[in-house]
Design an enzyme around this catalytic site. Structure first.
Site, PDB file in Angstrom:
ATOM      1  N   GLU A  85       0.819  -1.220   0.000  1.00 21.46           N
ATOM      2  CA  GLU A  85       0.000   0.000   0.000  1.00 21.46           C
ATOM      3  C   GLU A  85       0.850   1.266   0.000  1.00 21.46           C
ATOM      4  OE1 GLU A  85      -3.278  -1.862   3.057  1.00 21.46           O
ATOM      5  OE2 GLU A  85      -2.461   0.111   3.436  1.00 21.46           O
ATOM      6  N   CYS A  98       3.097   8.268   1.930  1.00 22.50           N
ATOM      7  CA  CYS A  98       3.414   7.242   2.918  1.00 22.50           C
ATOM      8  C   CYS A  98       3.702   5.953   2.160  1.00 22.50           C
ATOM      9  CB  CYS A  98       2.219   7.080   3.859  1.00 22.50           C
ATOM     10  SG  CYS A  98       2.406   5.728   5.027  1.00 22.50           S
ATOM     11  N   CYS A 105       4.814  -7.918   7.515  1.00 25.87           N
ATOM     12  CA  CYS A 105       5.675  -7.473   8.610  1.00 25.87           C
ATOM     13  C   CYS A 105       5.818  -8.605   9.617  1.00 25.87           C
ATOM     14  CB  CYS A 105       5.032  -6.255   9.281  1.00 25.87           C
ATOM     15  SG  CYS A 105       6.084  -5.491  10.523  1.00 25.87           S
ATOM     16  N   CYS A 109       2.916  -6.444  16.088  1.00 26.01           N
ATOM     17  CA  CYS A 109       2.157  -5.499  16.928  1.00 26.01           C
ATOM     18  C   CYS A 109       0.673  -5.873  16.868  1.00 26.01           C
ATOM     19  CB  CYS A 109       2.367  -4.061  16.455  1.00 26.01           C
ATOM     20  SG  CYS A 109       4.081  -3.522  16.496  1.00 26.01           S
ATOM     21  N   CYS A 112      -2.026  -3.860  14.724  1.00 25.88           N
ATOM     22  CA  CYS A 112      -1.663  -3.485  13.361  1.00 25.88           C
ATOM     23  C   CYS A 112      -2.014  -4.582  12.357  1.00 25.88           C
ATOM     24  CB  CYS A 112      -0.156  -3.189  13.311  1.00 25.88           C
ATOM     25  SG  CYS A 112       0.409  -2.705  11.683  1.00 25.88           S
ATOM     26  N   CYS A 325      -3.241   0.476   8.863  1.00 29.14           N
ATOM     27  CA  CYS A 325      -2.068  -0.041   8.151  1.00 29.14           C
ATOM     28  C   CYS A 325      -2.261  -1.468   7.677  1.00 29.14           C
ATOM     29  CB  CYS A 325      -0.865  -0.044   9.090  1.00 29.14           C
ATOM     30  SG  CYS A 325      -0.598   1.531   9.819  1.00 29.14           S
TER      31      CYS A 325
HETATM   32  N1  SAH Z   1       6.827  -0.527  11.482  1.00 27.44           N
HETATM   33  C1  SAH Z   1       6.915   0.874  11.648  1.00 27.44           C
HETATM   34  C2  SAH Z   1       6.189   1.677  10.589  1.00 27.44           C
HETATM   35  C3  SAH Z   1       4.849   1.224  10.101  1.00 27.44           C
HETATM   36  S1  SAH Z   1       3.436   1.453  11.062  1.00 27.44           S
HETATM   37  C4  SAH Z   1       6.459   1.265  13.042  1.00 27.44           C
HETATM   38  O1  SAH Z   1       6.043   0.397  13.796  1.00 27.44           O
HETATM   39  O2  SAH Z   1       6.565   2.437  13.410  1.00 27.44           O
HETATM   40  C5  SAH Z   1       3.180   3.195  11.149  1.00 27.44           C
HETATM   41  C6  SAH Z   1       2.512   3.628  12.435  1.00 27.44           C
HETATM   42  O3  SAH Z   1       1.127   3.225  12.468  1.00 27.44           O
HETATM   43  C7  SAH Z   1       3.153   3.040  13.680  1.00 27.44           C
HETATM   44  O4  SAH Z   1       3.231   4.019  14.677  1.00 27.44           O
HETATM   45  C8  SAH Z   1       2.157   1.979  14.064  1.00 27.44           C
HETATM   46  O5  SAH Z   1       2.291   1.598  15.408  1.00 27.44           O
HETATM   47  C9  SAH Z   1       0.843   2.659  13.724  1.00 27.44           C
HETATM   48  N2  SAH Z   1      -0.312   1.769  13.624  1.00 27.44           N
HETATM   49  C10 SAH Z   1      -0.374   0.489  13.222  1.00 27.44           C
HETATM   50  N3  SAH Z   1      -1.633   0.007  13.305  1.00 27.44           N
HETATM   51  C11 SAH Z   1      -2.382   1.016  13.765  1.00 27.44           C
HETATM   52  C12 SAH Z   1      -3.759   1.153  14.074  1.00 27.44           C
HETATM   53  N4  SAH Z   1      -4.605   0.121  13.934  1.00 27.44           N
HETATM   54  N5  SAH Z   1      -4.188   2.338  14.529  1.00 27.44           N
HETATM   55  C13 SAH Z   1      -3.328   3.386  14.682  1.00 27.44           C
HETATM   56  N6  SAH Z   1      -2.033   3.319  14.414  1.00 27.44           N
HETATM   57  C14 SAH Z   1      -1.559   2.147  13.970  1.00 27.44           C
END
Ligand code: SAH
Length: 336
Positions: A85, A98, A105, A109, A112, A325
């Protein structure tokens, strides 16, 4: 290829050295898609380039345009059929893109969507550059800022990301100042230090989301490997080495991380830092039961401000094409 690599390839073809610079400029400044468009090269050379090399493309598999702001979300298909994306957003100072850095990944997390479908592979530097080129071409805009916040963990694909930054900022090519680039990481400590040592001038954003190890371990497995003490030391090191203030991202999740005690723990964690906290109400992901409202983010921001921590709530763009994301890719993989 970097310019020196291209120079070497051109030398091996027994061509004069200056041809490398011409080709490089066609690729990185004029951004042509075919060797036949490189009109100042001799026809024989163009044919040879066509048979020996390839200018890759990304295919638009889906495109969602917001009706309420100018946000466009692209699902790109890579040459090997995988999907990623890319999101184009309009800000006061121009267009920001972005981009994704991996297919899927491995960081795990909990909130995510990018991680749910699992990890497939790293993106190459050219696949990162192509997200910019294809989007600029399709949308008819010129992008002035890049955030590495799409699918993937950029610091888990360190070498390709560094190569991407080198090509992006090359004075002989694209010339983008890395001051307009932000890398977001879940906290791969040794790589944060390495990035600091390179003094690239880019902005580092760290995804914090919890301020104690016990709580962060539950939603971000990376914390078990690199706990908060080590992460904060690496962030301090980044600031000392580069003079750039680190941004901390904090997705506000109802009943998880948004009460006064959480704010106090966060303020304690950041008290010796030149910190800025970027709050975002968590985007709901279908598979998980996480949610938040803008009001709860506002309430949490107030707690932080009262504790002397500078915080903002991230603007929500493209809420009608909302997908957290990785959700678009995840949805599409399920359909095919
Ligand atoms: N892997 C990197 C970059 C990609 S995610 C990182 O972890 O920073 C980009 C941002 O979106 C990160 O801060 C991540 O924690 C956040 N993110 C992921 N899923 C999300 C969600 N469901 N709601 C809000 N932020 C989210």
């Amino acid at each position: 290829m970097t310019l020196p690599e291209l120079q070497e390839a051109v030398r091996q073809m027994q061509e004069p050295g200056y041809r490398a610079k011409q080709i490089y400029q066609w690729l990185h400044i004029r951004k042509v898609q075919e060797f036949s468009e490189m009109t100042d090269l001799p026809a024989v050379l163009r044919t040879k380039l066509e048979s020996d090399f390839k200018i890759p493309r990304l295919k638009i598999a889906r495109k969602l345009s917001s009706q309420i702001d100018n946000t466009i979300k692209y699902l790109y298909q890579l040459p090997d059929g995988q999907h990623i994306e890319t999101v184009l957003m309009h800000y006061q100072h121009g267009w920001r893109l972005c981009i994704s850095t991996q297919v899927g990944c491995k960081m795990g997390c909990q909130f995510c969507a990018s991680t749910i479908a699992g990890y497939v592979r790293n993106l190459t530097a050219s696949e990162m550059l192509l997200q910019i080129d294809e989007t600029e071409r399709d949308a008819g805009v010129s992008v002035s800022g890049i955030v590495l916040m799409g699918i993937g963990e950029p610091l888990d694909n360190f070498d390709h990301v560094m190569r991407f930054l080198e090509l992006l900022s090359d004075p002989a090519g694209r010339q983008m100042s890395l001051r307009h680039v932000t890398i977001s990481t879940c906290g791969i400590v040794p790589r944060i230090r390495e990035l600091a040592d390179r003094k690239t001038g880019l902005t580092l954003a760290v995804s914090l989301h919890q301020a104690t190890n016990t709580q962060r371990n539950k939603i971000m497995p990376v914390n078990k490997r690199y706990p908060l003490e080590e992460l904060m030391c690496a962030c301090q090191y980044y600031f000392e080495k580069t003079g750039r203030r680190v941004t901390y991202e904090y997705a506000v999740i109802e009943h998880e991380n948004n009460n006064l005690a959480d704010a106090k723990a966060l303020a304690e964690l950041l008290k010796h830092q030149q910190a800025h906290v970027n709050l975002i109400p968590v985007n709901s992901v279908r598979e998980r039961n996480y949610h938040a409202t803008r009001q709860s983010a506002q309430k949490f921001m107030k707690y932080l401000e009262d504790l002397g921590i500078h915080a903002t709530i991230r603007r929500t763009l493209g809420s009608d094409i909302q997908a957290a994301c990785g959700q678009l890719r995840h949805e599409t993989e399920e359909h095919f």
